[in-house]
Design an enzyme around this catalytic site. Structure first.
Site, PDB file in Angstrom:
ATOM      1  CD  GLU A 133      80.343   6.807  30.796  1.00 49.91           C
ATOM      2  OE1 GLU A 133      79.682   5.928  31.391  1.00 49.91           O
ATOM      3  OE2 GLU A 133      81.331   7.396  31.282  1.00 49.91           O
ATOM      4  CG  ASP A 134      76.140   6.210  32.426  1.00 52.87           C
ATOM      5  OD1 ASP A 134      77.238   6.737  32.147  1.00 52.87           O
ATOM      6  OD2 ASP A 134      75.682   6.184  33.586  1.00 52.87           O
ATOM      7  CG  ASP A 137      77.684  16.273  33.357  1.00 52.56           C
ATOM      8  OD1 ASP A 137      77.805  17.426  32.898  1.00 52.56           O
ATOM      9  OD2 ASP A 137      76.996  16.040  34.357  1.00 52.56           O
ATOM     10  CG  PHE A 186      71.166  14.636  38.331  1.00 55.74           C
ATOM     11  CD1 PHE A 186      72.537  14.770  38.204  1.00 55.74           C
ATOM     12  CD2 PHE A 186      70.667  13.484  38.908  1.00 55.74           C
ATOM     13  CE1 PHE A 186      73.405  13.791  38.666  1.00 55.74           C
ATOM     14  CE2 PHE A 186      71.520  12.492  39.378  1.00 55.74           C
ATOM     15  CZ  PHE A 186      72.895  12.655  39.254  1.00 55.74           C
ATOM     16  NE  ARG A 199      73.791   2.100  40.049  1.00 52.11           N
ATOM     17  CZ  ARG A 199      74.649   2.889  39.412  1.00 52.11           C
ATOM     18  NH1 ARG A 199      74.494   3.101  38.112  1.00 52.11           N
ATOM     19  NH2 ARG A 199      75.660   3.458  40.052  1.00 52.11           N
TER      20      ARG A 199
END
Length: 221
Positions: A133-134, A137, A186, A199
């Site tokens: 996963e990136d 959160d 963020f 991206r």
């Protein structure tokens, strides 16, 4: 649960954009470079070594990439694992699969987690699975994915995430492998997006207010 990771403090300012190569079209939309690309790569290489040591060489591994944000981390991580695989006296088979989830619009989680892609995951049954996963959160998205994966009765499941965010909204979930723990900002870049933009940044950066407004999805009346 991971115990070794790079913790970025709340007062970390990052680096001035002028110190790095950033696409011209994003220069006015970013505050700072937060995690330079070279640091990401070095940390990813170490994670690859840890993963290989922990999984061992006895059984095959299915590497499951969470799209879209995880694709660059996934590719670089697997390249490092493959290098270890071919440069030692022992090796293991590794196959790949993909799934796509969506939980964000603008810079907020929607509260709805959609599984909007993915191949037949039947090949996970009885296998050792590594989910890549990136960013974690709140942890809600990953818990939903883990519930889905468990339906296929894998032998073992481990999660590796490039980033884990410190947020008061966290449900307390922590993956087995973490690259960096970051403050509640963020962040974008290195395939992490803001409404599909950013991206194409090599570095992990923080979006400024102008960038959030520029690329926001208009709210429906």
């Amino acid at each position: 649960m991971a115990t070794d990771y790079v913790k970025i403090s709340d007062d970390e300012k990052g680096y001035d954009l002028s110190m790095f190569c950033v696409p011209k079209h994003y220069e006015d939309d970013l505050e700072r470079v937060y995690i330079p690309h070279g640091l990401i790569m070095d940390r990813t290489e170490r994670l690859a070594r840890n993963i290989v040591n922990d999984f061992g060489y006895e059984e095959p591994i299915v590497a499951l990439c969470v799209l879209k944000g995880g694709y660059r981390f996934f590719g670089d991580l697997l390249n490092y694992i493959s290098a270890l695989n071919r440069n030692t006296d022992r090796s293991f088979q590794m196959s790949v699969d993909f799934i796509r989830l969506k939980s964000y619009q603008n810079d907020q989680q929607t509260g709805k987690i959609q599984v909007i892609g993915g191949d037949n995951l039947e090949n996970l049954r009885g296998k050792n699975v590594m989910i890549v996963e990136d960013i974690i959160d709140t942890g809600k998205t990953m818990l939903k994915l883990l519930d889905l994966v468990k339906d296929y009765e894998p032998k073992k499941v481990r999660v590796v995430s490039l980033l884990v965010k410190r947020t008061p909204h966290s449900v307390g979930y922590r993956p087995e492998y973490i690259g960096f723990e970051v403050p509640n900002k963020f962040v974008v870049g290195y395939a992490l997006d803001y409404n599909e933009f950013f991206r194409d940044l090599n570095h992990v950066c923080v979006v400024n207010e102008k960038g959030r407004e520029k690329y926001a999805i208009p709210k429906k009346d």
